[in-house]
Scaffold this motif. Structure first.
Motif, PDB file in Angstrom:
ATOM      1  N   LYS A   1       0.684  -1.288  -0.035  1.00  0.00           N
ATOM      2  CA  LYS A   1      -0.532  -0.200  -0.351  1.00  0.00           C
ATOM      3  C   LYS A   1       0.849   1.319   0.172  1.00  0.00           C
ATOM      4  O   LYS A   1       0.275   2.667  -0.051  1.00  0.00           O
ATOM      5  CB  LYS A   1      -1.043  -0.316   1.099  1.00  0.00           C
ATOM      6  CG  LYS A   1      -2.358  -1.410   1.092  1.00  0.00           C
ATOM      7  CD  LYS A   1      -3.229  -1.658   2.188  1.00  0.00           C
ATOM      8  CE  LYS A   1      -3.984  -2.213   1.886  1.00  0.00           C
ATOM      9  NZ  LYS A   1      -4.934  -2.607   3.049  1.00  0.00           N
TER      10      LYS A   1
ATOM     11  N   LYS B   1       1.764   1.650  -4.035  1.00  0.00           N
ATOM     12  CA  LYS B   1       0.218   2.639  -4.691  1.00  0.00           C
ATOM     13  C   LYS B   1       0.029   3.817  -4.209  1.00  0.00           C
ATOM     14  O   LYS B   1       0.192   4.740  -4.799  1.00  0.00           O
ATOM     15  CB  LYS B   1      -0.466   1.443  -3.765  1.00  0.00           C
ATOM     16  CG  LYS B   1      -1.733   2.329  -4.826  1.00  0.00           C
ATOM     17  CD  LYS B   1      -3.084   0.732  -4.676  1.00  0.00           C
ATOM     18  CE  LYS B   1      -4.193   1.299  -3.972  1.00  0.00           C
ATOM     19  NZ  LYS B   1      -4.971   0.566  -4.103  1.00  0.00           N
TER      20      LYS B   1
ATOM     21  N   GLU C   1      -3.902 -10.218  -0.630  1.00  0.00           N
ATOM     22  CA  GLU C   1      -2.471  -8.974  -1.102  1.00  0.00           C
ATOM     23  C   GLU C   1      -1.479 -10.311  -1.183  1.00  0.00           C
ATOM     24  O   GLU C   1      -0.464  -9.185  -1.567  1.00  0.00           O
ATOM     25  CB  GLU C   1      -2.173  -8.109   0.006  1.00  0.00           C
ATOM     26  CG  GLU C   1      -3.718  -7.038   0.410  1.00  0.00           C
ATOM     27  CD  GLU C   1      -4.803  -8.386   1.396  1.00  0.00           C
ATOM     28  OE1 GLU C   1      -4.392  -9.245   1.346  1.00  0.00           O
ATOM     29  OE2 GLU C   1      -5.992  -7.178   1.589  1.00  0.00           O
TER      30      GLU C   1
ATOM     31  N   LEU D   1      -5.864  -5.458  -4.529  1.00  0.00           N
ATOM     32  CA  LEU D   1      -5.724  -4.854  -3.793  1.00  0.00           C
ATOM     33  C   LEU D   1      -6.794  -3.773  -3.751  1.00  0.00           C
ATOM     34  O   LEU D   1      -7.240  -3.633  -3.097  1.00  0.00           O
ATOM     35  CB  LEU D   1      -4.018  -4.354  -4.303  1.00  0.00           C
ATOM     36  CG  LEU D   1      -2.663  -3.866  -2.946  1.00  0.00           C
ATOM     37  CD1 LEU D   1      -2.964  -4.539  -2.211  1.00  0.00           C
ATOM     38  CD2 LEU D   1      -1.985  -3.102  -3.345  1.00  0.00           C
TER      39      LEU D   1
ATOM     40  N   ASP E   1      -9.225  -2.452  -1.102  1.00  0.00           N
ATOM     41  CA  ASP E   1      -9.288  -1.707  -0.628  1.00  0.00           C
ATOM     42  C   ASP E   1     -10.642  -1.097  -0.851  1.00  0.00           C
ATOM     43  O   ASP E   1     -11.086   0.013   0.295  1.00  0.00           O
ATOM     44  CB  ASP E   1      -8.052  -0.406  -1.948  1.00  0.00           C
ATOM     45  CG  ASP E   1      -6.631  -0.678  -0.689  1.00  0.00           C
ATOM     46  OD1 ASP E   1      -6.066  -1.182  -0.106  1.00  0.00           O
ATOM     47  OD2 ASP E   1      -5.181   0.191  -1.546  1.00  0.00           O
TER      48      ASP E   1
END
Lengths: 313, 313, 313, 313
Positions: A173, A176, D192, D240, D244
């Motif tokens: 994350k 990202k 993930e 992912l 999210d």
């Protein structure tokens, strides 16, 4: 400056509680530079920074900067419970020519996300050097939330993050989040995760084992960058083997630092004295480390030719 | 020196990140001395010690010692991740005439019991002042085992312990350990536990609220010592009421320190600036604190006559 | 029904993984009734309830109710991760004439405060018996907040709480909450805290050691109720001594249950078989327990005359 | 049987606390079989197993086995605090034709490593089906050490492990342990981590999101197996993105299960009722989920054509 590649967290060689092993430090830095590392991180957890006096911390900064300047970037840990002392170190690092500071959250009073955000904004606005965030919940007991990191990415002078959370879901994350900022870098702490983090787009590793066997880590990084996945995974297995052998001798969280320092001493690089409250391995553990180094040499994980002639003597 | 009674952990009044509120500190100490406290503990967690620069810590030691000397014993917190810096503070405290140092375990690297034992032995052997142990697992994340305390009781210069574990099972076992050492003292941190700890044989409290309402705590202690159990429990209820009102305004572990500091500011004693990463209450919380103080005054928990005339102004 | 006094959490004597030691259970209950206990709590943590099949749990309820009915109140643990199974047990307990059920939060999925509140409302509305809350964060990993308890006090059929948090600050606040409800009771789990909890206004203890030495606990409770503080503290010291001797032989959180069960076996009361994943003490630990029982007999902590003639044989 | 590929942890569709949504379950299984999954795991954490009555758990086993038999392997979660009840479920699973059982450590009393080893040996020796270990420290609060796994590998009837620790350092060491046993499999829980775990030699994933978008997970797995790293990473990014969007609507650890169940309801697959103590999303969260599904459809993460025509209606 976009930091990438292998940036070892430099061990702090000590002769005594408050005395740097100056010659050892010089050999250690030379060993890593010859090994091809892409930068140096002085005064991290592996460098026992919180256990050192400020006098020793300043001397460490001065010497690392002097020896490495012009060769690779040097970043300096200023993590502290007192922001004033962090800023004092930051100014000294700037004077010595360091490239950035690295700061984990203050670790005595737990700060909530708004307090942590404000803390980093204060630190950044008063620091003469760019700031690298350092997420290390295992030791600071503070979780740096993704929202905090995202908010801090708005500050151009905050340039990257080192993540030692061991949480690859969090790490992905982070990657990202960074999509919008070309100059941002996301480094991984635990060396066992070097290969997979770089595969996913990470920018490199701040790996303790690179004090010992810098080439191993540099080759892993380069293999991934060159899309040689099988080669990278094969070297990564050696990294795992090195850790299993050398970091599991002691019984506690500090076994890793102790194993690295003991190995560096056995290999003739530097003294293995440790600052309180940690304690270097006594003789029985040292003998185990010696035996394991021999096995790692036999298994082509450690390359004896990279160490002083008297190593293992 | 056998420390007993109420020894408040002194708030560190600040005008700015690195500037002591000198006048405020003087008023605060006077306020507590008039309230009858039996000692002062400078630079504890309530005093935000880990967030302060060493310059401010040294100034704080100098000023508290100077003002309180000859009146009550002064003990000084030297808790730090670097033993060298702890010893530097200890020497300064000795020069200023302090009576003892107080040290919690180093709180970055978790030390295992043998390492912690050795740490305290090293600290004690190099410190010019007697040493008081400080068990504060909530913030240091290190448990001081009963075996460690027992072993440290063999050192005559280690003289007592402050326990902030909130664990009364542990506290009772501390009292049991102390049976053989007449000069040892066992103090309690959380003020909610003052009454029951002293009933069981404890020697007193290092209670944050005694910065605000020293008499309340002194009276509780004395009531128990005089075997006036009902009276003690009745005052203890007021202490609980004070805490419920003033420590629950913020949302986090630091709410207690913030509540005390804000109240002292409202009452005209000293500034409420806080060092990073904590932050004093902003206006909305300050208004809540003001209202609650009024309610505590009405409920005879806080005695307005003990504060400067302009208090609440 | 307002439960008060000593209500031991009854050990579940087993002959095998799924076979109750029926004779042992009868002797155990008789032993406690003769010792003057004020109630019995079947199927708590000390009773290894979560490790037992539902068949054994139902048999345990049937037998305890039958033997104790008309003599003392019986309350029954129905803590479970499945509310349907908790309600099944509750119905069986009602059929057997039990007086109330006891339920800790479900302990697989952590429930947040609103979920936990709703859970207890559901359990209560569908249960034929009054409900006693059970706060046991060490094993359930769920904190029952004061706000949750306060909200549940609005339900007349929820009648009290057993607190095993070991946190006396929380316990005092529970007592404060209960001020408005005359029929509410607040019991303490850890026996080391029995004396101080009752001094502060608590209603009694659910103490594992009362399986072994019921009179000790009953006398402590009664001494405090009769305002004989010195006597109470003196007996409380024996309780601490008993625990130090018998609960510290094993190495883990289950040492307490294992110590009680082994002692009951040595004393000729019942079998010490334990359900997976726990395991009774093997012979070396059993020999230590035997030696310690002898020392406790010599120190007048355990009264041999209260046990079968062949005890220690 | 060597389990590999994508084995979704099947959601348990409920109409009420103790009533299975039979039609919904049938649609859900069909949806996953059409999506190409390589097996089914009934009664895991995602299946809310610990919250269900044994009657519902048995019905779930019966139905999943009946529908999937002969198509893909079915493994059944029997995790419980009572080994007797785990064995009862195991016998029922064997009667229904299941291929293996899956068991996490008992989660009320924490078992130390020797107790846990013995527990699994007991469970295995009395179970009619092969046993898959399940490491889930976040919910069981028990760490399954590498030494425990290594010792259990000596039992031929223990055939693999599902690791939901989120710790890739541990996972890599699991892979290293398995080198000597050809028939052993090592599956990853968190989706993930699917891509990187398979890259390193892992055997597949037990990923909750495969209830919703089975093809996405199957494609990721197959891309890695076919050495199409770039393709795999690209699909992993969609995984992912899905997480999210759908798992972050609620505020707690159960947000992931709630998000999956709500999405399945919105998409017309099955009811989203949840067993206590969890609670399905109320309308505001449901509207957010709907909006996010639309965004995922637009972003080609969710393929509407795989759902019933009335989906999103």
């Amino acid at each position: 400056m976009k930091l990438q590649g292998i940036i070892p967290p430099v061990i702090t060689p000590l002769k005594d509680r408050d005395v740097l092993d100056v010659d050892g430090l010089e050999r250690l830095i030379e060993h890593m530079l010859v090994g091809g590392v892409h930068g140096l991180f002085a005064l991290g957890s592996t460098g026992e920074a919180p256990s050192l006096s400020y006098a020793v911390r300043r001397e460490m900064i001065t010497r690392v900067c002097k020896q490495a300047k012009g060769k690779v970037p040097v970043v300096v840990g200023v993590t502290d419970t007192s922001i004033t002392e962090s800023l004092n170190l930051s100014k000294h690092a700037a004077d010595c020519g360091a490239d950035a500071i690295v700061a984990a959250p203050p670790f005595y009073f737990p700060s909530d996300p708004p307090e942590l955000l404000e803390y980093y904004q204060h630190l950044n606005s008063d620091s003469p050097l760019p700031l690298i965030l350092y997420n290390m919940p295992g030791l600071t007991k503070v979780n740096m939330t993704l929202d905090t990191v995202k908010a801090l990415m708005d500050e151009p002078n905050i340039v990257g993050i080192k993540d030692s959370s061991c949480n690859m879901m969090y790490y992905q994350k982070l990657l990202k989040l960074a999509v919008g900022r070309e100059d941002w870098f996301t480094l991984i702490g635990p060396e066992e995760l070097l290969c997979e983090s770089v595969m996913q787009g990470g920018n490199g590793g701040v790996n303790g084992g690179a004090n010992l066997a810098p080439k191993l880590y540099v080759q892993t990084y380069e293999a991934v960058m060159n899309q040689q996945l099988d080669k990278a995974l094969a070297i990564q297995k050696k990294i795992l083997q090195l850790g299993d052998a050398l970091y599991g001798v002691g019984k506690h969280v500090s076994s890793c630092v102790k194993g690295i320092k003991c190995t560096l001493s056995v290999m003739g690089i530097c003294d293995d004295y440790m600052a309180d409250p940690l304690h270097r391995f006594r003789n029985p553990e040292r003998q185990v480390i010696k035996q394991r180094i021999r096995e790692l040499v036999d298994a082509d994980v450690i390359d004896l030719s990279q160490f002083p002639q008297h190593a293992m003597g």
